[in-house]
Design an enzyme around this catalytic site. Structure first.
Site, PDB file in Angstrom:
ATOM      1  N   ALA A  74       0.923  -1.300  -0.229  1.00  0.00           N
ATOM      2  CA  ALA A  74       0.009  -0.029  -0.059  1.00  0.00           C
ATOM      3  C   ALA A  74       0.959   1.201  -0.028  1.00  0.00           C
ATOM      4  O   ALA A  74       1.881   1.205   0.613  1.00  0.00           O
ATOM      5  CB  ALA A  74      -1.053  -0.146   1.051  1.00  0.00           C
ATOM      6  N   ASP A  75       0.633   2.290  -0.689  1.00  0.00           N
ATOM      7  CA  ASP A  75       1.084   3.399  -0.601  1.00  0.00           C
ATOM      8  C   ASP A  75       0.375   4.481   0.100  1.00  0.00           C
ATOM      9  O   ASP A  75       0.900   5.220   0.898  1.00  0.00           O
ATOM     10  CB  ASP A  75       1.109   4.103  -2.067  1.00  0.00           C
ATOM     11  CG  ASP A  75       2.313   3.343  -3.071  1.00  0.00           C
ATOM     12  OD1 ASP A  75       3.424   4.174  -3.198  1.00  0.00           O
ATOM     13  OD2 ASP A  75       2.003   2.345  -3.426  1.00  0.00           O
ATOM     14  N   ARG A  76      -1.111   4.358   0.513  1.00  0.00           N
ATOM     15  CA  ARG A  76      -1.674   5.156   1.362  1.00  0.00           C
ATOM     16  C   ARG A  76      -2.943   4.252   1.738  1.00  0.00           C
ATOM     17  O   ARG A  76      -3.690   3.944   0.795  1.00  0.00           O
ATOM     18  CB  ARG A  76      -2.021   6.453   0.976  1.00  0.00           C
ATOM     19  CG  ARG A  76      -2.613   7.412   1.864  1.00  0.00           C
ATOM     20  CD  ARG A  76      -2.840   8.907   1.223  1.00  0.00           C
ATOM     21  NE  ARG A  76      -1.709   9.409   0.802  1.00  0.00           N
ATOM     22  CZ  ARG A  76      -1.104  10.679   1.194  1.00  0.00           C
ATOM     23  NH1 ARG A  76      -1.809  11.048   2.177  1.00  0.00           N
ATOM     24  NH2 ARG A  76       0.103  11.044   0.918  1.00  0.00           N
TER      25      ARG A  76
END
Length: 374
Positions: free
Chosen positions: A250-252
């Site tokens: 996940a990036d965010r």
């Protein structure tokens, strides 16, 4: 040329930073020197280094190298703090979607601001910054190993099996995307070392091919039984019954569990839901952004059209017709209702039995982390 050895994307010694140029993998292993925040910004933007945890650490260390050389700085402690804060703000602009980078910058800005209130020497501000950046590097590896351990144990229990687990992963979330070991790929490493992984499948991850170039490279390096598939083969793989779970990074992550990750993740989640395959997100707590109620507020970076128009993720020859328009988002957002659980270094965030939703804020409060994320 660099020595790959333990698959280090970041090689740091105080005053020196070298980043593995991941654009050249797997055919060439080459490290570039980063001497200042400007070098760090370019390396992040140009995808020399990528992966949300890795770019946060690379940015922090790039500035650490820069300030370590400011022996002739004559400003006040307050001016030193402003210098660091402005450089951090600049570094955050390199890749806006990944929250790890902005989270690290916020914490480091707060640190230097507090230090400037009590110190009389500007050099003490720089030293405090360097120490904090170096701590982030060390902590990332231990956090990733915890993610791997929690994830492997949870999958074992959730799937009710003690061996022969096969999983699919997307993009690159291993040692090349972090300071070491990895997040989603860290779970796969833990499954393998525990003797319960039958096979890992990885997607190409077009258009930049992080799966075929990087994840496949790491899996072969670690002698993990693995198979590469085309992005478009994922649904057919799930239908075949060959995998029991999908694990992505996940990036965010928004407060409700909506997750921004590499483009194509949403496709995988929809296919997994249809075929009854469990879908997991593995990421550090720093990837969670409680300020965003849902994924609707996540800013999605758009990459250069050349990544689609040319081969090799934009680095090779033209393969598309001249004059065609291009839409090339780097990320998509997977709704929380498609996610089985979120694996972190503090444990696994599961959904409530009552309404099948994540309560991430409560999880963080129970882990005594909430105050550090405000």
């Amino acid at each position: 040329m660099g020595e790959l050895g333990a698959l280090q994307s970041i090689v740091y010694h105080r005053g020196s930073l070298r980043l593995l140029d991941q654009r050249k993998l797997p055919l060439e292993v080459d490290y570039i020197d980063v001497k200042c925040s400007g070098d760090g910004w370019n390396a992040i933007r140009d995808m020399v280094v990528r992966g949300a945890p890795a770019i946060a650490i690379a940015a922090a260390l790039a500035l650490a190298v820069e300030v370590s050389g400011l022996e002739d700085f004559t400003g006040t402690p307050a001016e030193a703090a402003v210098f660091v804060s402005e450089k951090l703000e600049y570094l955050v602009s390199s890749r806006p979607t990944a929250v790890n980078l902005s989270d690290a910058a916020t914490k480091l800005r707060s640190l230097v601001s507090r230090t400037a209130e009590t110190e009389k020497d500007a050099k003490a501000i720089f030293q405090a910054y360097i120490d904090a950046a170096e701590t982030m590097l060390v902590d990332d590896v231990s956090d990733n190993k915890a993610i791997g351990s929690h994830g492997a144990e949870f999958l074992k229990q959730k799937l009710e099996v003690s061996k022969d687990i096969s999983v699919l992963t997307h993009c690159n979330t291993g040692s090349l995307a972090t300071a070491g070991y990895g997040t989603a790929l860290g779970v796969i490493r833990a499954l393998h070392s525990g003797g319960i992984l039958e096979k890992a499948f990885c997607t190409e991850t077009r258009p930049f091919n992080q799966g075929s170039r990087l994840t496949a490279f790491e899996l072969v390096h670690d002698k993990v039984p693995a198979t590469l598939i085309a992005d478009s083969a994922a649904a057919a793989l799930m239908k075949s019954g060959c995998i029991q779970a999908v694990i992505v990074g996940a990036d965010r992550i928004a407060a409700n569990g909506d997750t921004a990750n590499k483009i194509g993740t949403y496709n995988l989640a929809i296919s997994a839901k249809h075929h009854g395959v469990q879908f997991y997100v593995a990421a550090p707590i720093t990837s969670i952004d409680l300020s965003l109620p849902s994924g609707e507020q996540i800013v999605i970076e758009e990459r250069s059209p050349n990544e689609l128009l040319n081969s090799e993720g934009g680095l090779g020859k033209q393969v598309a017709a001249s004059g065609i328009s291009v839409w090339n988002p780097a990320f998509d957002v997977t709704p929380a209702n498609l996610i089985t659980a979120i694996i972190t270094e503090k444990g696994v965030i599961t959904k409530s039995d009552a309404d099948e939703t994540f309560n991430i804020k409560d999880f963080i409060q129970s882990a005594k982390l909430y105050s550090t994320m405000q």
